[in-house]
Design a protein around this motif. Structure first.
Motif, mmCIF file in Angstrom:
data_model
loop_
_atom_site.group_PDB
_atom_site.id
_atom_site.type_symbol
_atom_site.label_atom_id
_atom_site.label_comp_id
_atom_site.label_asym_id
_atom_site.label_seq_id
_atom_site.Cartn_x
_atom_site.Cartn_y
_atom_site.Cartn_z
ATOM 1 N N ARG A 195 -0.669 44.700 0.182
ATOM 2 C CA ARG A 195 -1.830 43.775 0.139
ATOM 3 C C ARG A 195 -1.330 42.650 -0.962
ATOM 4 O O ARG A 195 -1.317 43.335 -2.134
ATOM 5 N N VAL A 196 -1.183 41.439 -0.417
ATOM 6 C CA VAL A 196 -0.183 40.552 -1.181
ATOM 7 C C VAL A 196 -0.473 39.954 -2.004
ATOM 8 O O VAL A 196 0.144 38.868 -3.047
ATOM 9 N N ASP A 226 -10.852 35.885 5.730
ATOM 10 C CA ASP A 226 -10.852 35.788 4.792
ATOM 11 C C ASP A 226 -10.334 35.194 3.237
ATOM 12 O O ASP A 226 -10.272 35.404 2.531
ATOM 13 N N GLY A 227 -8.938 35.095 4.675
ATOM 14 C CA GLY A 227 -7.956 34.778 3.142
ATOM 15 C C GLY A 227 -6.831 35.450 2.259
ATOM 16 O O GLY A 227 -6.131 35.140 1.696
ATOM 17 N N GLU A 228 -7.145 36.997 2.794
ATOM 18 C CA GLU A 228 -6.294 38.029 2.288
ATOM 19 C C GLU A 228 -5.033 37.916 3.852
ATOM 20 O O GLU A 228 -5.231 38.022 4.360
ATOM 21 N N PHE A 229 -4.233 37.865 2.829
ATOM 22 C CA PHE A 229 -2.156 38.423 2.951
ATOM 23 C C PHE A 229 -2.280 39.584 2.628
ATOM 24 O O PHE A 229 -2.157 40.298 1.843
ATOM 25 N N HIS A 230 -1.566 40.832 4.317
ATOM 26 C CA HIS A 230 -1.520 41.682 3.573
ATOM 27 C C HIS A 230 0.163 42.085 4.506
ATOM 28 O O HIS A 230 0.414 41.261 5.579
ATOM 29 N N ILE A 231 1.426 43.054 3.508
ATOM 30 C CA ILE A 231 2.232 43.345 4.402
ATOM 31 C C ILE A 231 2.449 44.630 4.821
ATOM 32 O O ILE A 231 1.728 46.019 4.288
ATOM 33 N N ILE A 256 3.808 40.341 8.541
ATOM 34 C CA ILE A 256 2.734 39.760 7.035
ATOM 35 C C ILE A 256 1.892 39.182 8.151
ATOM 36 O O ILE A 256 1.887 38.310 8.949
ATOM 37 N N PHE A 257 0.526 38.786 7.692
ATOM 38 C CA PHE A 257 -0.209 38.712 8.083
ATOM 39 C C PHE A 257 -1.869 38.447 7.585
ATOM 40 O O PHE A 257 -2.326 39.016 6.316
ATOM 41 N N CYS A 258 -2.882 37.209 7.992
ATOM 42 C CA CYS A 258 -3.517 37.104 6.791
ATOM 43 C C CYS A 258 -4.587 36.856 7.300
ATOM 44 O O CYS A 258 -5.184 36.840 9.208
ATOM 45 N N LEU A 259 -6.055 37.427 7.257
ATOM 46 C CA LEU A 259 -7.592 37.669 7.396
ATOM 47 C C LEU A 259 -8.138 36.496 7.444
ATOM 48 O O LEU A 259 -7.271 35.173 6.658
ATOM 49 N N GLY A 303 5.849 42.679 -4.462
ATOM 50 C CA GLY A 303 5.373 42.822 -4.194
ATOM 51 C C GLY A 303 4.603 41.737 -4.324
ATOM 52 O O GLY A 303 3.038 42.184 -3.700
ATOM 53 N N ARG A 304 4.254 40.790 -4.722
ATOM 54 C CA ARG A 304 3.323 39.397 -4.613
ATOM 55 C C ARG A 304 3.691 38.863 -4.001
ATOM 56 O O ARG A 304 4.991 38.009 -4.260
ATOM 57 N N LEU A 305 2.390 37.708 -3.531
ATOM 58 C CA LEU A 305 2.890 36.607 -3.106
ATOM 59 C C LEU A 305 2.767 35.583 -4.655
ATOM 60 O O LEU A 305 1.944 34.898 -4.571
ATOM 61 N N VAL A 306 3.422 34.739 -4.559
ATOM 62 C CA VAL A 306 3.395 33.487 -5.807
ATOM 63 C C VAL A 306 3.534 32.142 -5.126
ATOM 64 O O VAL A 306 4.476 31.910 -4.392
ATOM 65 N N HIS A 307 2.785 31.617 -5.200
ATOM 66 C CA HIS A 307 2.604 30.018 -4.691
ATOM 67 C C HIS A 307 4.111 29.093 -5.206
ATOM 68 O O HIS A 307 4.202 29.184 -6.635
ATOM 69 N N ARG A 308 4.771 28.792 -4.509
ATOM 70 C CA ARG A 308 5.877 27.574 -4.651
ATOM 71 C C ARG A 308 5.814 26.051 -4.774
ATOM 72 O O ARG A 308 6.055 25.387 -5.653
ATOM 73 N N SER A 309 5.284 26.003 -3.644
ATOM 74 C CA SER A 309 4.803 23.772 -3.365
ATOM 75 C C SER A 309 3.236 24.171 -2.761
ATOM 76 O O SER A 309 3.204 25.085 -1.822
ATOM 77 N N THR A 310 2.933 22.949 -1.634
ATOM 78 C CA THR A 310 2.394 22.765 -1.152
ATOM 79 C C THR A 310 2.553 21.918 0.203
ATOM 80 O O THR A 310 3.492 20.969 -0.568
#
Length: 1360
Positions: free
Chosen positions: A435-436, A414-419, A409-412, A470-477
């Protein structure tokens, strides 16, 4: 302008622990108040000795590592935050929970993990089954650490020397890489130098009696080279087809050769024939700039080459014939489009702009760049220009990925996350991109277990994401308060506790945080102050297996009331059966459905009716049985099937039990009655089932091995109780029904002061049995002391031998040993567990509330961020399963303690970047200066904010294209005004050489007389209408209380799941009114009030004095002007003294002559200094921070002004923090402290304390010391810095680290972080440290443990 409060009083050397109460500061200047230790000097003089202590660890995560550090079966994660480490785990709910945090006393540069779990079993028992944490730091050493569960911290097992401390550019210590077999470590310098280290370990050597003759140790071999001739950007090990007899290991490196605009991929290897590092080959592909290299797990010989805009998959199996197989393109695609994969990467064009931008990331103006990792770009534009290419800023591999299918997994940027998923089949290597997620750019990024992914934002809150379908879901901060650009200190209204209002983060993640010390509690509900005279508070269940509590018992001096626990708290005293007109001494659940009340006249057994509880008896009145002794009961306790009560005259102990006679008929009968020599002061009966479960299954490792998996059923442990006596002593007695009274264990209480005399008031007020790594007993004394007793047990037993039923003879291990003593307060100490289990953390009540961590070594506790309380009890209901009920200020307070919350900080999103904050005490609101706004009307403004709920009350907009740079409150006559300095340009206000840019600026005067005050409805806590005389009153419903929308954390929510209040501009009640303004040639970077009638303004290198004609704020007049060599960045005043912070020449002392209308330079800084901020403690003393991580105290020399035309300030003392402090404030406190053991507490003032906040989110406090205190603590610090348990884990010289960059001969400020480690040791370990005089250069002197403890307890108490 008023100075900090001060006063004369007894020396702090004879002072004891104190309770803080903030000192209100002047409303006409910066408002400050804080906690302190000791004045140490008289009101007008300044101290020359200080102690610096970090009260808030940094939160900006720079490096992360995952591993099995405590157990081979548990994934854990280490967060490296500059000068500290934090071990965390992620719960099932996705919340990051802190296990421990410790100082490194050095700056961590890189981190890795050695997986030695399954190698060489039995060689080194302490680290068996654990992975080893590897740290690279400015110590010049490679540090290997393991986690010690007993000490609850990382312990070094080896420090391999690589270079000198400090990390010069050509010294090893910048990047590390670890090979797949955990046998080799590669280390590089910033440029030119590189080394590979072979690491291994030996085993313990045992003697004939199984004693350790020679301890195991780390063995290593270092192979170095200095022939790289370039800057190392990245490196990793590669498994190639090279013969191990020829070249091994092989390292791939990204290097920028000197004079080149491009980076190349170079292969180096260790030659087997001569042991030298040889260059094998190089590879340079036309196209974007190469940034990083990484090996693909499970695919030997293949690597990922990360470039600016694409990723190349390179075949490195033959390091002398490198080729590219696949190109993954990200350049040129629109934001949000899928990345593309190409089979060839030939014919790509070089992007010179991207190459130049990336190369600038490594530039540095100095030769020593040890601070480059900690620096953040806080002085430039709030919205930096994005790169043309989409660059990967962080990446992480999936742990335990499927065989043959590694995923990345990597982050660009511009804030995009891809696997990327890699597959190897007959056709070769295939890559599947996906893209996830889209969010904020993260650096670093870590793929955890169970599909959890942690992303850490550089200047904002991080996040825990979960991969679902196939998607990243926000769980906590994950809260991050760094960088702290400014802070204001103020009293927490109504609670007499300080809080920090801090400007945190940068656009788009800028926020205002309300930071408080101690353990956070969420305030849910508060009653009216109608609960005077509460003597006891308990919550009870109807059955032992119930999840929630059913009854709340309130005991008063001559009354007892019982309330139901649920949506409302209703009075059900009549339905339960407790005697209402007596004071309850103790109560509890003796059996399912049966409650027991103990009062001074007797013991009452009650069976509640169905009106009190649905499972109660279907009767009109409760079933009750009484037992009365012949004398008055003084104390008692209720356990499972047993009641213990004690009387005082005569001193007797009664054991009672219950038996059924028929349906709904029970008998309470006496089974034992014994007369004691001493009166019993307290009784505690441990929970039987939890005690056995804890001691046999959860903690006792050796005992578990002996008994097997079914140990809980096989162990036969006596029922017992712990009592405290007036002897004084702590005793464990048997409660077995078939045995006579038997003493199982005893611990005598004998505490002597520094003079060897016994300390009075050592009678136990409360005792508690705790089951941890080994069992121990806590005793809270009536004089405010907290004691820990342990017993030496054999290796195959968890409890002392006399605790087991098969034991009939007294055991030598029956004697309890006093292992730790802490003076925790000045009132009797109460102990209340958070849960009904023997390993529960414990709330300790004295004149303040503390949370004691049951599993920690010795006595470790933190303050609870709440009012001083007299009573507390845990309360669990459907709506609030983890609640606590405090009695404070005659009110009942329902709160929730969230253990997973790593920072006690409330967040208000303010938009843009908050640069400055002031607390306006008259309106009790905050004035915040913001920049980087995205609105069309302005890019910078000043807003008034209600600190209770974040509502914006009023606002002043700067002109279009104008940026506010500084603000200060001043008083002109009877009117308060806000002085604002601005820049008319968005460019930097100064050149790289420190000279001012040719831009315009303004000095603006705003009126504060029209400031609105917070509305009454915006208070934190709603109030209950529960009446003390009504039996039908109730609390309001807990769910959906009126002020929930105003809080930063919703009730019972995830600890770091922040729901913050966005500023609503439609709620603005008014606007800050401009009175007048003046235009300058140069940006106005600093303003400050002077002598209550002038205003100082610094524009570029010009310092001006302005006055107001006839005290009219509309008529401003310039009186004097002076110039410096470089740009002035900060101003402070004290009386007639002016301190100006020059960006190059350091601190300058000036004075204004009113008669001559002339500014005169009096003293200059003895050295060039990149000033961060400055504060004046008095007319002769300044504290200044610089941008290399140091803080210094400067003072005027004792010379007449006429003796020399040029005078330099004298450096009194300095301290290297390792972090850059951009805001420092003076603080003042009041607190209570007793003069001696036999005297009453008195009130003493402390002042001249300094609070500094850093870019990494840390907060340091400096407190003054007397010469005697300084000398004593300096001796202790030198001993601690060399003791194996407390020495720096990086293997460096502690004195060298704290004195880095400090001129020789300048005294160092004492390190409070090093000193407080003394409090974490047992009494025996403390004595060992003090007896070791080998580290002290001066003649050895005897130091009392009690004397050191009392002094350090005051430090710990004041700073918490």
């Amino acid at each position: 302008m008023e100075s900090s409060a001060s006063g004369d009083g007894p020396s702090a050397t004879t002072a004891a622990v104190a309770a803080a109460a903030a000192v209100a500061s002047s409303s006409s200047g910066p408002s400050t108040s804080a906690s302190a230790f000791s004045a140490g000097v008289s009101g007008g003089a300044s101290a020359t000795h200080y102690l610096a202590k970090r009260v808030l660890h940094g939160s900006a995560v720079q490096h992360v590592a995952r591993g099995h550090f405590r157990s081979e079966h548990l994934w854990e994660f280490v967060l490296c935050k500059g000068t500290s480490l934090e071990l965390v785990v992620v719960g099932e709910d996705g919340v990051l929970q802190s296990i421990c945090e410790q100082n490194t006393f050095g700056i961590v540069k890189d981190v890795g993990v050695l997986d030695w779990r399954f190698k060489h079993f039995g060689i080194w028992p302490e680290i068996e089954g654990k992975e080893i944490l590897v740290l690279l730091s400015d110590s010049g050493k490679l540090s290997l650490l393991y986690f010690c569960c007993q000490m609850h911290r990382f312990i070094p097992i080896g420090n391999i020397e690589l270079s000198k401390p400090g990390n010069m550019r050509d010294q090893l210590g910048r990047i590390l890489a670890i090979d797949h077999d955990s046998a080799w470590v590669a280390i590089s310098a910033y440029e030119d130098a590189f080394a590979v280290v072979r690491v291994g370990r030996t085993q313990h050597v045992y003697g004939p009696n199984k004693e350790i003759v020679e301890k195991a140790k780390i063995v290593h071999a270092v192979y170095k080279t200095s022939d790289i001739r370039g800057t190392v950007w990245s490196m990793c090990f590669m498994r190639t087809r090279c013969s191990m007899d020829e070249y091994y290991p092989v390292v791939a490196m990204i290097i920028n050769r000197k004079g080149s605009d491009a980076n190349d991929l170079s292969m180096y290897a260790l030659a087997a024939n001569d042991g030298g590092i040889q260059y094998l080959s190089g590879y340079s592909e036309p196209g974007p700039l190469a940034l990083e290299i990484a090996e693909i797990p499970q695919l030997d010989g293949f690597g990922l080459l990360f470039r600016a805009g694409d990723i190349l998959i390179v075949d490195l199996r033959d390091p002398k014939d490198i080729c590219c197989t696949i190109r993954i393109s990200m350049t040129g695609s629109l934001v949000g489009e899928q990345i593309s994969v190409e089979d060839s990467c030939r014919g790509l064009d070089v992007d010179d702009d991207v190459a130049a931008c990336a190369l600038l990331e490594l530039r540095d103006s100095g030769n020593n760049i040890m601070m480059d990792d900690s620096c953040m770009a806080i002085d430039g534009a709030d919205n930096p220009r994005s790169m043309k290419s989409r660059v990967i800023c962080s990446w992480s591999w999936e742990p335990d990925a499927m065989r043959g299918q590694p995923r990345l997994i990597f982050c660009l940027d511009d804030g995009e996350f891809h696997i990327l998923e890699f597959n190897w089949d007959t056709e070769g290597l295939k890559v599947l991109p996906e893209r996830v997620h889209r969010g904020l750019p993260c650096k670093p990024l870590l793929w955890m277990d169970r599909g959890m992914i942690a992303g850490f934002v550089e200047m904002g809150d991080g996040m825990i994401l979960h991969l679902e379908h196939g998607r990243l879901v926000h769980r906590s901060t994950v809260q991050n308060v760094g960088p702290i650009l400014d802070l204001a200190i103020a009293d927490y209204h109504g609670e007499k506790q300080d809080q920090l209002f801090s400007c945190c983060g940068m656009c788009p993640e800028g926020s205002l945080r309300v930071i408080r010390n101690g353990v956070n509690v969420e305030k849910l509900l508060r009653t009216e102050p109608i609960y005077q005279g509460v003597t006891g508070l308990w919550t009870l269940r109807m059955k032992r297996t119930d999840t929630y509590h059913s009854f709340l018992v309130l005991a008063f001096v001559e009354e007892t009331r019982i309330l139901s626990v649920g949506l409302s708290f209703n009075d059900i005293s009549d339905a339960v059966g407790f005697q209402p007109e007596v004071c309850t001494l103790a109560c509890g659940l003796i059996a399912d459905g049966l409650l027991v009340q103990i009062h001074s006249k007797g013991v009452k057994l009650c069976l509640p009716t169905s009106h009190a509880h649905p499972e109660g008896a279907a009767l009109t009145s409760p079933v009750c049985v009484d037992w009365y002794p012949d004398v008055t009961i003084s104390v008692g306790a209720v356990g499972h099937d047993v009641v213990a009560v004690a009387t005082s005259n005569p001193c007797c102990l009664y054991i009672l039990r219950v038996r059924p006679l028929s349906s709904l008929q029970y008998e309470l009968y006496e089974t034992q009655h014994v007369q004691l020599q001493y009166e019993v002061s307290c009784i505690s009966i441990p929970e039987e089932d939890s005690r056995l479960r804890t001691s046999c299954s959860a903690f006792g490792g050796d005992f578990r091995k002996r008994e097997g998996n079914n140990s809980a059923a096989e162990v036969d442990v006596r029922m017992f109780a712990v009592i405290g006596t007036h002897k004084p002593s702590v005793e464990v007695i048997s409660l077995e029904p078939d045995e006579a009274f038997r003493l199982l264990s005893i611990g005598s209480i004998s505490v002597n002061n520094a003079l060897g005399a016994p300390v009075s008031g050592c009678i136990p007020e409360n005792v508690r049995f705790v089951a941890s790594e080994r069992f121990y007993i806590l005793a809270g004394l009536r004089n405010g002391m907290l004691l820990r007793f342990e017993s030496g047990t054999s290796k195959d037993q968890y409890l002392p031998g006399s605790f087991y039923k098969e034991s009939f003879a007294p055991s030598l291990s029956a004697l309890l040993q006093l292992v730790a003593i802490r003076h925790i307060g000045i009132t009797p100490v109460g102990l209340v567990p958070l849960h009904d289990s023997a390993n529960s953390d414990i709330i300790v009540l004295s004149d303040r509330s503390w949370l004691l961590y049951a599993s920690r070594h010795s006595l470790a506790y933190s303050s609870i961020s709440f009012l001083p309380a007299s009573h507390v009890t845990p309360v669990s209901s459907v709506d609030c399963p983890s609640g606590l009920l405090f009695v404070a200020e005659n009110c009942l307070h329902l709160v929730e303690m969230v253990h997973g919350k790593r920072l006690n900080a409330q967040k208000f999103s303010v938009g843009g970047t908050p640069r400055k904050v002031l607390y306006h005490s008259d309106s009790r609101t905050l004035l915040v200066m913001r920049t980087g706004l995205t609105g069309a009307s302005c890019s910078s403004d000043i807003v008034q904010i209600d600190p209770n709920n974040g509502i914006l009350l009023s606002r002043f907009k700067c002109e279009l294209g104008e940026t506010a740079k500084c603000i200060q409150i001043a008083k002109i006559g009877s009117e308060q005004v806000l002085i604002v300095g601005t820049s008319k340009s968005t460019d930097r206000p100064m050149m790289p050489n420190g000279e001012a840019e040719s831009i315009k600026g303004r000095l603006i005067v705003l009126s504060l007389d029209t400031l609105g005050s917070p509305h009454e409805c915006s208070s934190f806590i709603p109030t209950s209408n529960l009446s003390s005389s009504s039996h039908t009153g109730s609390f309001p419903e807990i769910v959906g209380y009126a002020n929930e929308d105003f809080s930063s954390n919703s009730m019972c929510s995830s600890p770091d799941d922040i729901c913050y209040n966005q500023i609503q501009f439609e709620q603005i009640a008014g606007h800050l009114r401009s009175l007048t303004h003046v235009t300058f040639t140069g940006a106005v970077l600093a303003v400050y009030p002077y002598l209550d009638r002038y205003v100082l303004a610094a524009a570029g290198n010009t310092l001006s004095v302005f006055g107001f004609v006839n005290e009219n704020p509309h008529r401003m007049k310039k009186y004097a002007v002076s110039r410096t060599r470089f740009t002035i960045t900060c101003l402070k005043t004290y009386g007639s003294q002016i301190a100006a912070g020059d960006c190059r020449d350091g601190v300058l002392f000036c004075s204004y002559h009113e008669n001559l209308r002339k500014l005169e330079l009096i003293y200059a800084d003895p050295a060039q200094r990149l000033v961060g901020d400055v504060v004046l403690l008095d007319c002769e003393t300044a504290v200044v921070s610089d941008r290399r991580g140091s803080i210094s105290v400067l003072s005027c020399p004792g010379l007449e002004v006429s003796e020399s035309p040029e005078k330099n300030l004298a450096v009194q003392c300095s301290f290297f923090m390792g972090e850059i402090a951009m805001s420092i404030q003076k603080a003042a406190f009041k607190y209570r402290l007793p003069i001696g053991d036999e005297t009453d507490p008195v009130l003493e003032s402390a002042y001249n304390c300094v609070v500094a906040s850093t870019l990494l989110g840390s907060v340091f406090v400096m407190i003054p010391l007397t010469s005697e205190e300084h000398q004593l603590l300096q001796d202790v610090q030198e001993r601690l810095s060399l003791h194996p348990l407390t020495a720096p884990i990086l293997g460096n010289d502690h004195a060298e680290f704290r004195r880095r960059g400090i001129p020789s001969g300048v005294p160092s400020i004492l390190d409070g972080d090093m000193l407080v480690q003394f409090l974490e040791l047992t009494s025996e370990q403390q004595q060992t440290v003090l007896d070791d005089g080998s580290s002290v250069k001066a003649p050895r002197r005897s130091i009392s443990v009690f004397q050191v403890m009392r002094m350090l307890e005051r430090v710990h108490y004041a700073l918490n």
